[in-house]
Write an enzyme that holds these catalytic residues in place. Structure first.
Site, short mmCIF file in Angstrom:
data_model
loop_
_atom_site.label_atom_id
_atom_site.label_comp_id
_atom_site.label_asym_id
_atom_site.label_seq_id
_atom_site.Cartn_x
_atom_site.Cartn_y
_atom_site.Cartn_z
N SER A 1 -11.99 0.63 -2.52
CA SER A 1 -12.85 0.58 -1.24
C SER A 1 -12.37 1.94 -0.42
O SER A 1 -13.24 2.10 0.64
CB SER A 1 -12.51 -0.68 -0.57
OG SER A 1 -11.04 -0.78 -0.24
N CYS B 1 -8.68 -1.45 -7.45
CA CYS B 1 -8.64 -2.34 -6.31
C CYS B 1 -8.58 -3.85 -6.65
O CYS B 1 -9.30 -4.38 -7.40
CB CYS B 1 -10.21 -2.37 -5.72
SG CYS B 1 -10.43 -3.35 -4.07
N THR C 1 -8.86 -6.37 -5.01
CA THR C 1 -10.06 -7.40 -4.48
C THR C 1 -11.28 -7.12 -5.34
O THR C 1 -11.97 -8.22 -5.38
CB THR C 1 -10.22 -6.76 -2.81
OG1 THR C 1 -8.86 -6.75 -2.39
CG2 THR C 1 -11.15 -7.56 -2.16
N CYS D 1 -2.26 -4.87 -3.43
CA CYS D 1 -3.41 -4.03 -2.86
C CYS D 1 -2.88 -2.75 -2.95
O CYS D 1 -1.84 -2.43 -2.52
CB CYS D 1 -3.71 -4.61 -1.56
SG CYS D 1 -4.95 -3.36 -0.40
N THR D 2 -4.08 -1.93 -3.55
CA THR D 2 -3.49 -0.63 -3.94
C THR D 2 -3.20 0.07 -2.72
O THR D 2 -2.34 1.05 -2.72
CB THR D 2 -4.72 0.04 -4.62
OG1 THR D 2 -5.89 -0.02 -4.12
CG2 THR D 2 -4.60 -0.40 -6.10
N HIS D 3 -3.83 -0.24 -1.47
CA HIS D 3 -3.39 0.28 -0.05
C HIS D 3 -1.90 0.18 0.24
O HIS D 3 -1.40 1.01 0.85
CB HIS D 3 -4.07 -0.27 0.75
CG HIS D 3 -5.51 0.48 0.93
ND1 HIS D 3 -6.74 0.06 0.05
CD2 HIS D 3 -6.36 1.03 2.08
CE1 HIS D 3 -7.62 0.53 0.47
NE2 HIS D 3 -7.46 1.60 1.51
N1 DGL Z 1 -7.21 -1.47 -2.15
C1 DGL Z 1 -7.85 -2.60 -2.30
C2 DGL Z 1 -6.99 -3.64 -2.96
O1 DGL Z 1 -6.37 -3.26 -4.00
C3 DGL Z 1 -8.48 -3.45 -0.85
C4 DGL Z 1 -8.41 -3.03 0.36
C5 DGL Z 1 -9.76 -3.43 1.35
O2 DGL Z 1 -9.50 -4.59 1.75
O3 DGL Z 1 -10.69 -2.78 1.30
O4 DGL Z 1 -7.47 -4.90 -3.04
#
Ligand code: DGL
Length: 290
Positions: free
Chosen positions: A8, A70, A72, A193-195
């Protein structure tokens, strides 16, 4: 081979970074869907629509495989797009399995057996990942001793997109989110979450000790290598390559590392490439501090 990687937003850069390090001879297209970030606060229908469009984009670009970088998007849309497209689609899920394995062993070799016995696992992820069945059925299968707790951390995605990784506001937010938990009981935090990979320092600071932080990046890249029959390289060769490129212009990193960057379907502009360079640099720094 041409490999598509998307998220995302900027979180997927941490997966791309890992792929560049261990599969350095491939070509990459990285796609950040920043028009629609955060996925973690969207409906399932919206996320499926975004992911469908992105996979169609990669098919048009003749990618040999796609990595959904991601958690999600994987939880909500992987099954649907896998049934619709022939191309291999590699997803991500919170790395609970290695975390449970670690929880049963001393952290960094200097833990006492008491820690070992009480080692719990805290999974940080987006609200969507936490509410979806995918994670709950994984836990039913592997968390037989009920050692895993779940914590949504949606604000970290916003901080990451604004490249705010370590200030007092971030740490304050993390401290507030974990304040309902007896933090001494946890030996592992899963970055689901990758962020969140970008917040290793802030999370450790908020816990006030050297807790294990586990993301799914290595497992994902190993899986990608298996699926495509590629050799997973363990040398630090590409890190140096990225490091050198980062010292030069963002255009260099794009060419040197053979990555084409897109923002929600548009070719990345100079300012976007500068941003990706900064993120690769940050990941290099975090790796140096491991
Ligand atoms: N980077 C995403 C993940 O691994 C999600 C971040 C978002 O909420 O867009 O879940």
């Amino acid at each position: 081979m041409k490999i598509g990687i998307f998220d995302s937003g900027i979180g997927g850069v941490s997966v791309l970074h890992e792929a560049l390090e261990h599969l350095p001879d491939e070509e990459y297209i990285f796609y950040a869907d920043t028009d629609h970030v955060p996925y973690g606060l969207k409906t399932s229908d919206q996320i499926i629509e975004y992911v469908d469009e992105i996979i169609a984009f990669f098919v048009k670009e003749q990618a040999s495989a796609v990595v959904i970088a991601c958690n999600t998007a994987t939880a909500v849309a992987a099954e649907y797009v896998r049934s619709k497209y022939d191309i291999p689609i590699i997803g991500m899920e919170p790395a609970v399995k290695p975390a449970l394995r670690n929880a049963a062993a001393p952290i960094g070799g200097d833990n006492t057996s008491t820690d070992k016995e009480s080692g719990r696992v805290l999974v940080m992820a987006t609200p969507v990942t936490i509410r979806e069945n995918k994670l709950h059925s994984l836990l039913e299968r592997i968390d037989t001793e009920h050692k895993v707790d779940l914590l949504p951390m949606p604000e970290l995605v916003r901080f990451a997109e604004n490249e705010i990784f370590e200030d007092e506001e971030v740490e304050g937010y993390i401290r507030k989110q974990i304040s309902d938990f007896d933090t001494d009981r946890y030996s592992e935090v899963v970055l689901g979450c990758t962020h969140f990979t970008f917040f290793r320092n802030a999370i450790r600071n908020a816990f006030g000790r050297n807790i294990d932080l586990i993301d799914g990046n290595e497992g994902t890249v190993r899986h990608l290598a298996d699926v495509l029959g590629l050799k997973y390289q363990t040398s630090g060769q590409t890190s140096d390559l990225i490091r050198e490129a980062s010292e030069d212009t963002s255009d260099t990193i794009r060419r040197t590392a053979d990555v084409e960057y897109y923002i929600s379907g548009r070719k990345a502009l100079k300012e976007d490439l500068d941003r990706f360079t900064r993120l690769h640099e940050r990941l290099n720094q975090l790796q140096d501090n491991l």
